[in-house]
Design an enzyme around this catalytic site. Structure first.
Site, PDB file in Angstrom:
ATOM      1  N   GLU A 429       0.844  -1.181   0.000  1.00 19.31           N
ATOM      2  CA  GLU A 429       0.000   0.000   0.000  1.00 19.31           C
ATOM      3  C   GLU A 429       0.892   1.248   0.000  1.00 19.31           C
ATOM      4  OE1 GLU A 429      -1.526  -0.142   3.935  1.00 19.31           O
ATOM      5  OE2 GLU A 429      -2.378   1.851   3.860  1.00 19.31           O
ATOM      6  N   ASP A 502      -0.007  -1.884   6.235  1.00 20.79           N
ATOM      7  CA  ASP A 502       0.270  -1.435   7.593  1.00 20.79           C
ATOM      8  C   ASP A 502      -0.602  -2.205   8.579  1.00 20.79           C
ATOM      9  OD1 ASP A 502       1.976   0.374   6.521  1.00 20.79           O
ATOM     10  OD2 ASP A 502       0.629   2.101   6.716  1.00 20.79           O
ATOM     11  N   ASP A 504      -2.604  -1.401  10.731  1.00 18.09           N
ATOM     12  CA  ASP A 504      -3.583  -0.499  11.350  1.00 18.09           C
ATOM     13  C   ASP A 504      -4.938  -0.638  10.672  1.00 18.09           C
ATOM     14  OD1 ASP A 504      -3.300   0.677   8.913  1.00 18.09           O
ATOM     15  OD2 ASP A 504      -2.315   2.498   9.639  1.00 18.09           O
ATOM     16  N   ASP A 506      -6.558   1.221   8.469  1.00 12.10           N
ATOM     17  CA  ASP A 506      -6.555   1.380   7.013  1.00 12.10           C
ATOM     18  C   ASP A 506      -6.001   0.137   6.333  1.00 12.10           C
ATOM     19  OD1 ASP A 506      -7.694   3.803   6.948  1.00 12.10           O
ATOM     20  OD2 ASP A 506      -5.828   4.954   6.693  1.00 12.10           O
TER      21      ASP A 506
END
Ligand code: TSJ
Length: 639
Positions: A429, A502, A504, A506
């Protein structure tokens, strides 16, 4: 030869039978994992459901006791308490100690327990440390207990009296931890989900689930509307095209067919079929018959209404099932289950019966409800036009491959190896993480594809829109497989497709979108086990000259306690892949000898697909609710 001798012989045979079950439990319940453990519950519950289907019981209670015992209780006639002529034992003891004794006596009606599982109560007994059965019948209470894998402590005994009108059967057992070595702890949600499904599939039966292990938990499932209510639940978060669920039911030659259906405004078909309460994942003749009738009737209706002209392409099955939520339930006295997982109904006579029953009811519905009929036909026509548009778009995409290849080459840092079996592609990403990954990779075998834009939410897009999304086209070109009807998994250029995002919220979101995309349009790469999720660490701790990496705060803290008390390590929390040193990324996430990859299963992808269609469709309310309820967990969302 006297009576006692005969009794001894059969007794020994019986115990040998149960011993065989204990030696090879997998042969009888498939697995001794958590799944097999729950299988024991279904075996016992099926007996109570049989009694309900025979018309003698409408209340079933399942209790998970403190020590992970299971009690199943019904208000049926109570198991017969007499002596079985063949075994010389009581019927009850026979059922609990002789393999495959179920269904060989009395009753009639459908035996769900004779279907896919159907190994019966004796297998549960054999795999339990102890099992008790209590029967209320004709004003008397009967009781028997078994221990150590099915050995009767005493014969069935009358232990008291009860009111004449109180009848029923109660079974309690404790799964043997020596057999179920992985776990003997029941999962409430697993139990609740299946018991709810049984309540949907068998209208009017009240099924109560009680968990006594910690604070008392309880659910009650009772659906007078049966599968109509099932369809309503599945469409709960969707915009439906018509308010009423269409319901068709009929019986021919003792074979019962029930269908409930309702269209929503999405582009996916959501179709589940069952036979004798068993989910026929692989479909079969009941599903074929209903699908065939649905396609034929909507085509005929569209032609008669002059919506479909003589020279037009006919509506395909996929066209008429777009946005359709449907449950098909068949009850069959002698079902033949086929297919790889024995979840495909094979009885050929069912195809015509399902077709007859469904077409009669559905045709009548269309005649009596012209407004709904028009909505349904229009929806199918839109699907047809979109399909033709997608075909064109695909042809254009195919012609554009040279152009696309150039675009893709710009983004893709390909590996030098042309051997797909050792090649990997990391889908990363963003450009900064992509840049890091390019530095960290082994160029011979590891390719990097950074995704820049937002990935399209495929819930809202058909294939034609998906193909107009540049990020998706880039992936198609990189994978080498083509898409849709042209898809060819043997052309896949990398045998590991690794999603690296990541750690997280997102990142989880992007994972879910990618998995859904793969599930919808590249399903064979998931089925083939080619898709993985990388597990980047969240923390690095440096002490002296050594670096250690951890994915959770708990792991980090527990490592910290192993350091000398005066140690002062400088802890680093990684906010994203782009923030890590390329070296960290290589050592923890990409290098074959250190990294942990999670292979994505079809179930993972289905779950992602469900999350998308439940929470990320047009309707913002459920999404908001989901985020409010689960926002705090989102960081460890494990998909
Ligand atoms: F099999 C079992 F022991 F595991 C079990 C059986 C467990 C539970 C929870 C329920 C039952 C069960 C069996 N409930 N109801 C019955 N019914 C009969 O076995 C029965 C009763 C009467 C007659 C009859 O013809 O009079 C026939 C049957 C099959």
């Amino acid at each position: 030869m006297d009576e006692n001798k005969h009794y001894d012989d059969s007794d020994i045979q019986v115990l040998e039978g149960l011993e065989a079950v204990r030696k090879r439990p997998g042969m009888y319940i498939g697995t001794t994992s958590e799944k097999g453990l729950h299988h024991l519950v279904w075996e016992i519950v099926d007996n109570a459901i049989d009694e309900a289907l025979a018309g003698y019981c409408d209340d079933i209670e399942v209790v998970v006791g403190k020590g992970n015992t299971i009690t199943v209780k019904d208000d049926g006639r109570g198991m017969p308490t007499g002596i079985n002529q063949k075994t010389g034992l009581s019927t009850v003891e026979t059922i609990f100690t002789v393999l495959h004794a179920g269904g060989k006596f009395g009753g009639g009606g459908y035996k769900v327990s004779g279907g896919l599982h159907g190994v019966g109560a004796s297998v549960v007994n054999a795999l339990s440390t102890w099992l008790e059965v209590t029967i209320y019948r004709e004003g008397k209470i009967f009781y028997q207990k078994f221990e150590n894998g099915g050995h009767p402590v005493e014969p069935l005994k009358e232990i008291g009296t009860c009111e004449e009108n109180r009848t029923g059967t109660t079974v309690t057992f404790k799964a043997d931890p020596e057999i179920f070595t992985e776990t003997t702890i029941y999962n409430y949600d697993t139990l609740a989900k299946r018991l709810q499904e049984l309540a949907f599939l068998n209208k009017g039966i009240r099924i109560v689930l009680i968990d006594e292990r910690e604070e008392d938990k309880k659910d009650e499932f009772l659906y007078h509307g049966g599968i109509i209510e099932y369809v309503k639940m599945l469409n709960k978060n969707k915009k439906v095209l018509h308010d009423e669920v269409i319901y068709v039911e009929g019986t021919e030659d003792g074979i019962e067919i029930e269908v409930a259906m309702q269209y929503n405004d999405s582009y996916n078909a959501n179709l589940y079929s069952f036979t004798n309460n068993i989910n026929t994942y692989e479909g079969g003749t009941h599903e074929d018959g209903v699908k065939r009738a649905l396609t034929r009737i909507i085509n005929n209706y569209a032609k008669n209404a002059k919506i479909l002209k003589d020279n037009d392409d006919a509506l395909t099955g996929e066209d008429v099932r777009e946005g359709l939520t449907m449950i098909i339930s068949c009850k069959h006295p002698d079902p033949q289950f086929e297919g790889q997982t024995k979840t495909k109904l094979g009885n050929s006579e069912v195809r015509k019966i399902a077709d007859d029953v469904f077409s009669e009811g559905f045709e009548r519905f269309l005649m009596e409800n012209p407004e709904e009929a028009k909505l349904i036909v229009d929806k199918s026509m839109t699907a047809l036009h979109a399909r033709l548009a997608a075909k064109k778009a695909r042809e254009i995409t195919r012609r554009k491959t040279v152009l696309d290849s150039i675009n893709t080459l710009g983004k893709l840092a390909d590996c030098t190896s042309k051997d797909a079996s050792i090649s990997e592609i990391f889908i990363v990403e963003g450009d900064s993480a992509g840049g890091n990954a390019k530095l960290a990779r082994i160029p011979q075998t590891q390719a990097i594809l950074p995704l820049r834009g937002k990935i399209l939410n495929v819930e809202k897009a058909r294939l034609d829109r998906a193909l107009s999304n540049e990020e998706i086209r880039t992936m198609i070109t990189a994978f080498g497989t083509g898409i849709g009807d042209d898809f060819d998994v043997s052309k896949l250029r990398y045998h590991k497709i690794i999603i690296m995002t990541d750690a997280d919220v997102d990142g989880s979101h992007i994972q879910i979108l990618l998995l859904t995309l793969f599930y919808r349009f590249f399903r064979p790469i998931i089925e083939g086990g080619y898709v993985y999720v990388a597990q980047p660490p969240l923390f690095r701790i440096t002490y002296g000259k050594t670096n250690k990496y951890f994915q959770t705060e708990e792991e980090l803290e527990s490592y910290r306690t192993t350091l000398p008390s005066n140690a002062k390590p400088i802890v680093q929390r990684f906010k994203g892949l782009g923030e890590m040193e390329a070296e960290d990324l290589r050592d923890t996430t990409m290098h074959i000898s250190n990294r942990i990859l999670r292979r994505v299963t079809v179930e993972d992808a289905m779950e992602a697909d469900k999350i998308i269609s439940d929470f990320m469709g047009d309707d913002v309310l459920p999404r908001k609710q989901y985020i409010e309820e689960h926002g705090h967990e989102a960081e460890d969302l494990d998909i």
